[in-house]
Design an enzyme around this catalytic site. Structure first.
Site, PDB file in Angstrom:
ATOM      1  CD  GLN A  33     -12.734 -24.070  10.452  1.00  0.00           C
ATOM      2  OE1 GLN A  33     -13.763 -24.657  11.391  1.00  0.00           O
ATOM      3  NE2 GLN A  33     -12.122 -24.584   9.965  1.00  0.00           N
ATOM      4  CG  ASN A  34      -5.764 -24.101  10.904  1.00  0.00           C
ATOM      5  OD1 ASN A  34      -6.698 -24.597  10.662  1.00  0.00           O
ATOM      6  ND2 ASN A  34      -5.569 -24.869   9.615  1.00  0.00           N
TER       7      ASN A  34
ATOM      8  CG  HIS B  43     -11.593 -22.757  16.417  1.00  0.00           C
ATOM      9  ND1 HIS B  43     -11.846 -23.619  15.582  1.00  0.00           N
ATOM     10  CD2 HIS B  43     -12.879 -21.827  16.150  1.00  0.00           C
ATOM     11  CE1 HIS B  43     -13.223 -23.836  14.981  1.00  0.00           C
ATOM     12  NE2 HIS B  43     -13.799 -22.649  15.426  1.00  0.00           N
TER      13      HIS B  43
HETATM   14  N1  APR Z   1      -5.330 -30.721   1.492  1.00  0.00           N
HETATM   15  C1  APR Z   1      -6.170 -29.959   1.333  1.00  0.00           C
HETATM   16  N2  APR Z   1      -6.882 -30.786   2.492  1.00  0.00           N
HETATM   17  C2  APR Z   1      -6.770 -31.804   3.144  1.00  0.00           C
HETATM   18  C3  APR Z   1      -5.731 -32.058   3.477  1.00  0.00           C
HETATM   19  C4  APR Z   1      -5.061 -31.754   2.539  1.00  0.00           C
HETATM   20  N3  APR Z   1      -3.034 -32.206   2.576  1.00  0.00           N
HETATM   21  N4  APR Z   1      -5.545 -33.201   4.100  1.00  0.00           N
HETATM   22  C5  APR Z   1      -6.650 -32.982   4.689  1.00  0.00           C
HETATM   23  N5  APR Z   1      -7.826 -32.449   3.988  1.00  0.00           N
HETATM   24  C6  APR Z   1      -9.164 -32.026   4.361  1.00  0.00           C
HETATM   25  C7  APR Z   1      -9.539 -33.539   4.526  1.00  0.00           C
HETATM   26  O1  APR Z   1     -10.146 -33.676   4.023  1.00  0.00           O
HETATM   27  C8  APR Z   1     -10.840 -32.502   6.061  1.00  0.00           C
HETATM   28  O2  APR Z   1     -11.807 -32.020   5.309  1.00  0.00           O
HETATM   29  O3  APR Z   1      -8.845 -30.964   6.021  1.00  0.00           O
HETATM   30  C9  APR Z   1     -10.331 -31.331   5.970  1.00  0.00           C
HETATM   31  C10 APR Z   1      -9.690 -31.416   7.804  1.00  0.00           C
HETATM   32  O4  APR Z   1     -10.664 -31.474   8.235  1.00  0.00           O
HETATM   33  P1  APR Z   1     -10.781 -31.593  10.332  1.00  0.00           P
HETATM   34  O5  APR Z   1      -9.624 -32.996  10.286  1.00  0.00           O
HETATM   35  O6  APR Z   1     -12.431 -31.782  10.333  1.00  0.00           O
HETATM   36  O7  APR Z   1     -10.543 -30.338  10.692  1.00  0.00           O
HETATM   37  P2  APR Z   1     -10.987 -28.626  10.508  1.00  0.00           P
HETATM   38  O8  APR Z   1     -12.237 -29.014   9.098  1.00  0.00           O
HETATM   39  O9  APR Z   1     -10.324 -27.214  10.571  1.00  0.00           O
HETATM   40  O10 APR Z   1     -11.834 -28.794  12.261  1.00  0.00           O
HETATM   41  C11 APR Z   1     -12.405 -27.617  12.283  1.00  0.00           C
HETATM   42  O11 APR Z   1     -13.216 -28.620  14.559  1.00  0.00           O
HETATM   43  O12 APR Z   1     -11.737 -30.051  16.328  1.00  0.00           O
HETATM   44  C12 APR Z   1     -12.406 -28.654  15.688  1.00  0.00           C
HETATM   45  O13 APR Z   1     -11.618 -26.369  16.487  1.00  0.00           O
HETATM   46  C13 APR Z   1     -10.828 -27.766  15.824  1.00  0.00           C
HETATM   47  O14 APR Z   1     -10.694 -26.070  14.334  1.00  0.00           O
HETATM   48  C14 APR Z   1     -10.693 -27.239  14.130  1.00  0.00           C
HETATM   49  C15 APR Z   1     -12.178 -27.121  14.557  1.00  0.00           C
END
Ligand code: APR
Length: 236
Positions: A91-92, A109
């Site tokens: 998703q990154n 994405h």
């Molecule tokens: N190691 C493992 N997990 C981690 C770490 C780490 N060091 N730091 C944070 N996390 C976890 C958090 O607990 C959280 O559950 O990573 C997750 C990040 O969640 P989000 O910030 O919601 O990101 P993501 O799930 O990728 O978002 C999905 O949302 O905004 C849109 O398009 C954007 O691709 C993105 C999508």
């Protein structure tokens, strides 16, 4: 046991967090001090294209200051040693999986290091800032370039390939994602009944209960450990 097991991995912002890239939902609900609806929707782009271009120019510039971490590299090792088919769906929009060396990689994405021309609809690799009147390298039209990023309300890339891979995989792992955004959050429901599923995350996501196994901790520790474990179970 399947001698050529297939593996699908989904990653989210959590895998890049220890490289210094902010996650989306860590605290104040802002993404780098901007409301998501202002910088991650087609409406936000129409309302203020200059501000949105500047936002993604800053995100793109930041990529030169960060590097892949041990979790990215562990997944490269997993791909190299895996006896069956391997697909990493991220998703990154950062380029850390690419720079680490993952080959079978699908940016559902989009990517910061690409722009798309609204005139000829071609996605073009792009390293520098996009300016208001930057010409499209393909059709030469000016002021028609947008970030090649999937915004809210738009359709993610590669969904047919992803759906097929999920329906036919023996293992599915979601790494560093909060389970807030669909369709990615629903992928764990798309796998076949014999698929073994893992959630590898700092804390349980909101879809954690759908996974057969849950591994908590920081990705630079949990992912290398999990890679060793799953490879030992599926030696070539
Ligand atoms: N190691 C493992 N997990 C981690 C770490 C780490 N060091 N730091 C944070 N996390 C976890 C958090 O607990 C959280 O559950 O990573 C997750 C990040 O969640 P989000 O910030 O919601 O990101 P993501 O799930 O990728 O978002 C999905 O949302 O905004 C849109 O398009 C954007 O691709 C993105 C999508």
């Amino acid at each position: 046991m399947n001698p050529k097991p297939s593996l699908v991995i989904l990653t989210g912002a959590g895998i890049s967090a220890e490289s210094g890239i902010k996650t989306f939902r860590s605290g104040d609900g802002l993404w780098e001090n901007h409301r998501v609806e202002d910088v991650a929707t087609p409406e936000g782009f129409i309302r203020n294209p200059g501000m949105v271009q500047r936002f993604y120019n800053e995100r793109r510039r930041q990529l030169s200051e960060v590097s892949p971490n041990a979790a990215h590299y562990a997944l490269v090792e997993l791909e190299r040693a895996w006896p069956g088919s391997f697909l990493l769906v991220t998703q990154n929009v950062d380029d850390l999986h690419d720079r680490a060396g993952t080959h079978s990689l699908l940016h559902m994405h989009g990517e910061l290091k690409k722009v798309r021309c609204l005139s000829c609809n071609v996605a073009i690799p792009w390293e520098k800032d996009v300016l208001q009147d930057s010409p499209c390298p393909t059709c030469n039209k000016k002021g028609k370039l947008r970030p090649h990023i999937v915004w809210f309300g738009e359709v993610p890339f590669g969904m047919d390939e992803i759906a097929y891979a999920l329906q036919n995989c023996d293992y599915f792992a979601a790494i560093g994602t909060s389970g807030h955004v669909y369709p990615a959050a629903g992928f764990v429901q798309w796998v076949g009944k014999n698929c073994r599923t893992y959630e590898i995350n700092l804390e349980p996501s909101i879809v954690n209960s759908a996974f057969s196994e849950s591994i908590q901790g920081i990705a630079t520790q949990t992912v290398p450990t999990w890679v060793k474990e799953i490879l030992s179970k599926n030696k070539q």
